[in-house]
Design an enzyme around this catalytic site. Structure first.
Site, PDB file in Angstrom:
ATOM      1  N   VAL A  57       0.843  -1.197   0.000  1.00 28.94           N
ATOM      2  CA  VAL A  57       0.000   0.000   0.000  1.00 28.94           C
ATOM      3  C   VAL A  57       0.879   1.249   0.000  1.00 28.94           C
ATOM      4  O   VAL A  57       0.651   2.180  -0.779  1.00 28.94           O
ATOM      5  CB  VAL A  57      -0.967   0.001   1.210  1.00 28.94           C
ATOM      6  CG1 VAL A  57      -1.623   1.372   1.397  1.00 28.94           C
ATOM      7  CG2 VAL A  57      -2.036  -1.075   1.042  1.00 28.94           C
ATOM      8  N   ALA A  60       2.410   1.854  -3.404  1.00 33.78           N
ATOM      9  CA  ALA A  60       1.413   2.331  -4.369  1.00 33.78           C
ATOM     10  C   ALA A  60       0.955   3.756  -4.057  1.00 33.78           C
ATOM     11  O   ALA A  60       0.716   4.543  -4.966  1.00 33.78           O
ATOM     12  CB  ALA A  60       0.204   1.391  -4.387  1.00 33.78           C
ATOM     13  N   GLU A  61       0.832   4.067  -2.786  1.00 32.37           N
ATOM     14  CA  GLU A  61       0.309   5.376  -2.389  1.00 32.37           C
ATOM     15  C   GLU A  61       1.334   6.501  -2.519  1.00 32.37           C
ATOM     16  O   GLU A  61       1.004   7.579  -2.992  1.00 32.37           O
ATOM     17  CB  GLU A  61      -0.205   5.328  -0.939  1.00 32.37           C
ATOM     18  CG  GLU A  61      -1.465   4.509  -0.746  1.00 32.37           C
ATOM     19  CD  GLU A  61      -2.708   5.182  -1.304  1.00 32.37           C
ATOM     20  OE1 GLU A  61      -2.665   6.356  -1.728  1.00 32.37           O
ATOM     21  OE2 GLU A  61      -3.755   4.499  -1.303  1.00 32.37           O
ATOM     22  N   SER A  62       2.566   6.254  -2.052  1.00 32.85           N
ATOM     23  CA  SER A  62       3.521   7.357  -1.952  1.00 32.85           C
ATOM     24  C   SER A  62       4.933   7.021  -2.411  1.00 32.85           C
ATOM     25  O   SER A  62       5.802   7.897  -2.384  1.00 32.85           O
ATOM     26  CB  SER A  62       3.609   7.824  -0.504  1.00 32.85           C
ATOM     27  OG  SER A  62       4.238   6.819   0.292  1.00 32.85           O
TER      28      SER A  62
END
Length: 188
Positions: A57, A60-62
């Site tokens: 996560v 993918a997010e940052s």
């Protein structure tokens, strides 16, 4: 003939070294880094979520950029919207947070991992639905479940109506698999 045999063996050994040592090192260093690993492991364990999913996560997010901020205003490594972060903090009986607090890696990972665990619980362990909710919002996923007759057994990523959410879920699950294969040796 002797020189070509020696060269062939050197290439075989070099290839073996690259695939056994070099490629995983390069993948861990450049493609699938695991910064703040102690926090990721601790929060994943505390919330009974695979560390590889949390790392997937974050990537993918940052891309592990703790200063990341999206156009809509999501903050930090796990890209939490301030309203969501404040709600999570209330659930955890935490003190009121500032946006600066939300950006701190330890706080962001703690809140984001708790929320991921919450979504996994809400959707009976279904990673596809939980990740879709993390990206598009619980309300959208609940609406889709009603509209399309999805159950907690749903796994057809290609049927998710939002292209961004489809891509996000597929990316996080791919990231999770890579983190598991690259770092699982370190966890045993």
């Amino acid at each position: 003939m002797r020189g070509s045999t020696f060269l062939a063996w050197c290439l075989v050994l070099l290839g073996w070294y690259y695939f056994c040592v070099g490629e995983p090192y390069l993948a861990r260093t450049y493609a699938y880094p695991l910064e703040h690993s102690e926090i990721v492991y601790a929060e994943a364990q505390a919330n009974k979520v695979p560390y590889s999913l949390v790392a997937g996560v974050i990537l993918a997010e940052s891309k592990f950029n703790e200063h990341a901020e999206s156009a809509p205003g999501a903050l930090g490594l796990m890209q939490l919207m301030p309203d969501t972060a404040h709600w999570i903090a209330e659930q955890l009986d935490e003190a009121k947070l500032t946006d600066s607090d939300i950006r701190k890696p330890a706080t962001n990972i703690k809140l984001g991992t708790w929320y991921l665990a919450y979504l996994l619980d809400e959707f009976k362990g279904n990673k596809v639905l939980a990740l879709a909710a993390y990206n598009a919002g619980r309300g959208h996923v609940e609406e889709w479940m009603t509209q399309y007759g999805w159950t907690t057994e749903f796994d057809a990523i290609d049927e998710i109506p939002f292209p961004e959410t489809r891509e996000y879920v597929a990316t996080v699950l791919k990231n999770e698999a890579h983190y598991e294969s690259l770092y699982s040796v370190n966890r045993k």
